[in-house]
Design an enzyme around this catalytic site. Structure first.
Site, PDB file in Angstrom:
ATOM      1  N   TYR A   1       0.857  -1.189   0.000  1.00  0.00           N
ATOM      2  CA  TYR A   1       0.000   0.000   0.000  1.00  0.00           C
ATOM      3  C   TYR A   1       0.892   1.237   0.000  1.00  0.00           C
ATOM      4  CZ  TYR A   1      -4.266   2.621   0.918  1.00  0.00           C
ATOM      5  OH  TYR A   1      -5.349   3.458   0.806  1.00  0.00           O
TER       6      TYR A   1
ATOM      7  N   TYR B   1      -5.577   4.518  -8.007  1.00  0.00           N
ATOM      8  CA  TYR B   1      -5.854   4.487  -6.572  1.00  0.00           C
ATOM      9  C   TYR B   1      -7.205   3.840  -6.319  1.00  0.00           C
ATOM     10  CZ  TYR B   1      -6.668   6.178  -1.793  1.00  0.00           C
ATOM     11  OH  TYR B   1      -6.919   6.263  -0.451  1.00  0.00           O
TER      12      TYR B   1
END
Length: 396
Positions: free
Chosen positions: A293, A343
Site C-alpha cells: 500500500y 488508486y
C-alpha cells in the site's frame, strides 16, 4: 516453490475485474461496482447466479454504493452480504474474511469489491475528497483543525517528518520509491502516469505538506475492482489460473498524539505481517514479490521496515539502491502502485498481485513470484492488513 510446498491454500482467487480507471466521468461508484463484478465473474468463467457472497467497500463518505448492489446484479439469494470498511486495509481484511467463510462452508463463491468516483469535472484531484464525510470537530480535534491540520496528507507529513527526525531519513530516499514505481508504471498499459521520472523530477515537484512533495502522494482515481474468492479445489476447474491465499493477518492501532507514541516510526505492519507469514508457514526471506500500500512514499518505506525486510530506521538506505524497481532484487509495486498506476485503496496492490501470480504482467512480469506479500494500510496509520498469495495450478 509451489502452493503445495508453501502450505495448504485457505481459499483461491478465481476472478479479477478491473474497470476503466482514472479520469472516467459520468459514472457513479455503483456503476463502477456493477461493471467490476460482472468483469470478475466473466473472468472466472462463472455466471452471476454462482455468486452467493458479496463483500462491498464503498470508500469514504456517502458514495451511494451499498448492499443494494445485489439487486442491481440480480443476486436474489445470498448466503453472505456485508459492507466492510477498514479504509485502505479493507481489501486485505476482506481476503481474510472471505477465506474464513469459504473454509467454514458459509458461502461458496464470494465477490469482494471496491469502487469509487471522487473525481468530478472541474474539481481538482486535491479537492476530490474534501467534500466528503465532514463532521463537526469536538474536544481536541477542534484544536488540531484550528491549527491547520485539515487533511490526511498533513498527518502523513507529520509521520514522515518524525521518521526523518528520528532516523535521518531523507526526502531523496522517499523519492527513490516514487522513481522505482514510475519505472514499473511505464511498463503497465493500465497505469495513469507513464511518463519517465527522475529523482530530480521528484525533488522539483511542488511541496504539498513538508516534507511530502506532490510526487510523494498517491493519485485519485474513478473506477472499480472486484475479485472472486472460492475454494482452492473449485478454482482449479475454472477458467483462469487460480491464485491461492496462504495467509492473512490484520491489526488495528490507535496512536495518541503525544511524545511517547510510536506514530510515524512503527505501524500495524509489525504485527499483521508476522501473523500472515506464520499462517502461511513462511518468513520474509521466502518472499519474492511485494505489492505494498503506497498512499505515500513514506508508507512503502516504513512497511518494509515493519515487515522486517530491513532493520528499523534503515528503510531509507534500503530503498535507495534501486532494488524495488525493474531488475531489482526485491520487485515492489510492479504495476506502478497508487503513486503512478491507479488508486483503488487496497485493491490496487491486490489486483497487481493477482496479475503477477497469473503470469499476466506482460512487459512488467516478474519471473520469481512463488510468494507474494500484499499489504493494506488504512486511516492515519491506524489499520493494517496483510495477505500472502501464491500461484495455484489449473486441474485442466
Amino acid at each position: 516453490m509451489t502452493s503445495t510446498s508453501t502450505g495448504t491454500p485457505r481459499a483461491s482467487i478465481a476472478g479479477l475485474g478491473i474497470t476503466d480507471m482514472g479520469k472516467v466521468y459520468g459514472r457513479t461508484a455503483t456503476d463502477f461496482a456493477d461493471d467490476a463484478v460482472r468483469r470478475a465473474v466473466d473472468d472466472a468463467g462463472l455466471e452471476l447466479s454462482d455468486i452467493d457472497g458479496l463483500l462491498v467497500s464503498k470508500g469514504v463518505g456517502d458514495t451511494g454504493l451499498n448492499l443494494k448492489l445485489r439487486d442491481r446484479l440480480g443476486l436474489r439469494e445470498l448466503a453472505i452480504a456485508s459492507e466492510i470498511n477498514s479504509f485502505g486495509a479493507t481489501a486485505s481484511v476482506m481476503m481474510g474474511y472471505a477465506s474464513e467463510l469459504i473454509q467454514s462452508g458459509q458461502a461458496t463463491t464470494i465477490a469482494c469489491l471496491f469502487a469509487d468516483a471522487p473525481l468530478k469535472q472541474g474539481l481538482s484531484a486535491g479537492e476530490a475528497y474534501g467534500h466528503r464525510g465532514r463532521v463537526t470537530p469536538v474536544d481536541f480535534a477542534g484544536v488540531r483543525i484550528a491549527s491547520g491540520m485539515t487533511s490526511t496528507t498533513m498527518y502523513y507529513s507529520l509521520a514522515a517528518q518524525r521518521h526523518m527526525n528520528v532516523f535521518g531519513t531523507t526526502s531523496e530516499q522517499f523519492g527513490h520509491v516514487a522513481v522505482s514505481q514510475r519505472a514499473w508504471a511505464e511498463k503497465n498499459p493500465l497505469a495513469t502516469m507513464r511518463k519517465p521520472m527522475t529523482l530530480q523530477d521528484h525533488q522539483d515537484s511542488r511541496m504539498v505538506a513538508d516534507p511530502l512533495h506532490l510526487l510523494d502522494c498517491c493519485l485519485v482515481s474513478n473506477g472499480g475492482v472486484a475479485v472472486i474468492v472460492t475454494s482452492a479445489e473449485r478454482a482449479r476447474d475454472l477458467k483462469q489460473r487460480p491464485v491461492d491465499v496462504l495467509g492473512y493477518g490484520q491489526t488495528h492501532l490507535s496512536h495518541p498524539f503525544r511524545s511517547d507514541s510510536k506514530f510515524g516510526i512503527e505501524t500495524g505492519a509489525a504485527q499483521a505481517g508476522p501473523k500472515a507469514l506464520a499462517m502461511a508457514g513462511l518468513s520474509v526471506n521466502d518472499v519474492d514479490l511485494l505489492e505494498l500500500y503506497d498512499c505515500y512514499t513514506y508508507t512503502v518505506l516504513i512497511t518494509l521496515e515493519d515487515y522486517g525486510f530491513c532493520a528499523k530506521g534503515e528503510g531509507g538506505a534500503f530503498v535507495a539502491d534501486g532494488k524495488l524497481g525493474p531488475g531489482g532484487s526485491l520487485p515492489t509495486n510492479t504495476g506502478g502502485g497508487q503513486l503512478s498506476s491507479y488508486y483503488m485503496w487496497g485493491f490496487t496492490p491486490l489486483s497487481e498481485a493477482i496479475i503477477q501470480a497469473r503470469g499476466d504482467g506482460g512487459d512488467r512480469q516478474v519471473d520469481k513470484r512463488d510468494v507474494i506479500m500484499v499489504s493494506g494500510n488504512g486511516g492515519i496509520l491506524e489499520h493494517h492488513g496483510t495477505t500472502i498469495l501464491t500461484p495455484g495450478e489449473n486441474a485442466r
